[in-house]
Write an enzyme that holds these catalytic residues in place. Structure first.
Site, mmCIF file in Angstrom:
data_model
loop_
_atom_site.group_PDB
_atom_site.id
_atom_site.type_symbol
_atom_site.label_atom_id
_atom_site.label_comp_id
_atom_site.label_asym_id
_atom_site.label_seq_id
_atom_site.Cartn_x
_atom_site.Cartn_y
_atom_site.Cartn_z
ATOM 1 N N SER A 97 -4.371 -8.849 7.710
ATOM 2 C CA SER A 97 -5.640 -8.132 7.780
ATOM 3 C C SER A 97 -6.487 -8.630 8.957
ATOM 4 C CB SER A 97 -6.376 -8.262 6.438
ATOM 5 O OG SER A 97 -7.436 -7.351 6.343
ATOM 6 N N ASP A 227 -1.903 1.519 1.816
ATOM 7 C CA ASP A 227 -2.993 0.587 2.087
ATOM 8 C C ASP A 227 -4.308 1.366 2.170
ATOM 9 O OD1 ASP A 227 -4.827 -1.239 3.200
ATOM 10 O OD2 ASP A 227 -3.275 -2.225 4.382
ATOM 11 N N HIS A 256 -2.854 -3.017 0.258
ATOM 12 C CA HIS A 256 -3.272 -3.916 1.329
ATOM 13 C C HIS A 256 -2.804 -5.352 1.087
ATOM 14 C CE1 HIS A 256 -5.586 -5.174 4.758
ATOM 15 N NE2 HIS A 256 -6.331 -5.992 4.039
#
Length: 276
Positions: A97, A227, A256
């Site tokens: 991320s 996601d 995610h």
């Protein structure tokens, strides 16, 4: 606990596990978490003979909570201090991320003389926010709403995110793990308020397009097709077009938080890429 100190006297906590003589694998975590979120991967790869290292980004986890420096350039500079302190070479970098943005900015800003390859997992590059150059991005109003929710009730927001879109627990036929929700929540609340607030701008509005074009090392992109936090069409499927030596692997239907949900798959993919 081990710490390094940056040029602005920020103390950065880090873990150094596994074989001290093994190839180093350095992990960069996502917002607003800390190095604990990569413990499954660090433990697994440490057992395979690698040296696994992860830090708590400034303002996050057990690191200092300075008022300034919550931007990608400073994150990359902090990480360089860790590389130099441990004299790391032939590193495989792994970023999830926001951490994927940190990896890309580090390589573009400081070069790859110490880095042999990189992995981006559900990562924000090349440019997450909607713009003329990022037509598949997320509208800025979404991030404004996250900031407003933080100001209103951060504790509740940091329950709502893992209970919902982070792990796709808001979708039908998905069984929630209360343990994962509580782990995310506790890690999030360890993050300093200013760091958590400012980092939203850093991960959403930073444009990594030029950075990705500079890279001349192998880069593996791992991304869930479902996601909700960093949609694959706005990130990995655009980023792969910019990388000279990039490989994209999609996890069908995955959320995610793939390092937490698809532990075995992610571990196997990291190990295979490390061995190449």
């Amino acid at each position: 606990m081990p710490y390094i100190t940056t040029k602005d006297d920020t103390r950065i906590y880090y873990k150094d596990w596994g074989n001290p003589n093994g190839q180093p694998i350095v992990f960069s975590h996502g917002w607003p978490l800390n190095s604990d979120n990569f413990e499954n991967q660090m433990f697994f790869l440490g057992q395979q003979g690698y040296r696994t290292i992860a830090h708590d980004r400034r303002g996050h986890g057990r690191s200092s909570q300075p008022w300034f420096g919550h931007d990608m350039d400073t994150y990359a500079d902090d990480l360089l201090v860790l590389f130099e302190h441990l004299d790391l070479k032939n590193v495989m970098m792994v970023g999830h991320s926001t951490g994927g943005g940190e990896v890309i900015r580090f390589c573009a800003r400081h070069g790859t003389s110490r880095v042999s390859k990189a992995v981006l997992i559900d990562a924000v590059p090349p440019h997450l926010v909607l713009s003329p150059n990022s037509p598949h991005g997320i509208p800025l109003a979404v991030f404004d709403n996250i900031r407003a929710s933080m100001l209103k009730n951060r504790a509740q927001l940091f329950l709502d995110i893992p209970s919902g879109p982070f792990f796709n627990y808001n979708l039908p036929n998905v069984t929630a793990s209360q343990g994962l929700i509580e782990s995310w929540h506790s890690q999030g609340l360890m993050c300093g308020f200013k760091a958590a607030y400012d980092c939203i701008k850093a991960f959403s509005e930073t444009d990594f397009t030029a950075d990705m074009k500079k890279l001349k090392i192998p880069v593996l992109l791992l991304h869930g097709t479902a996601d909700q936090m960093v949609p694959i069409d706005a990130s990995a499927r655009q980023g792969i077009k910019l990388l000279k030596y990039g490989t994209l692997k999609e996890y069908p239907g995955a959320p995610h938080g793939t390092p937490n949900i698809l532990i075995d798959e992610v571990n196997a993919d990291l190990l295979a890429f490390a061995k190449k």
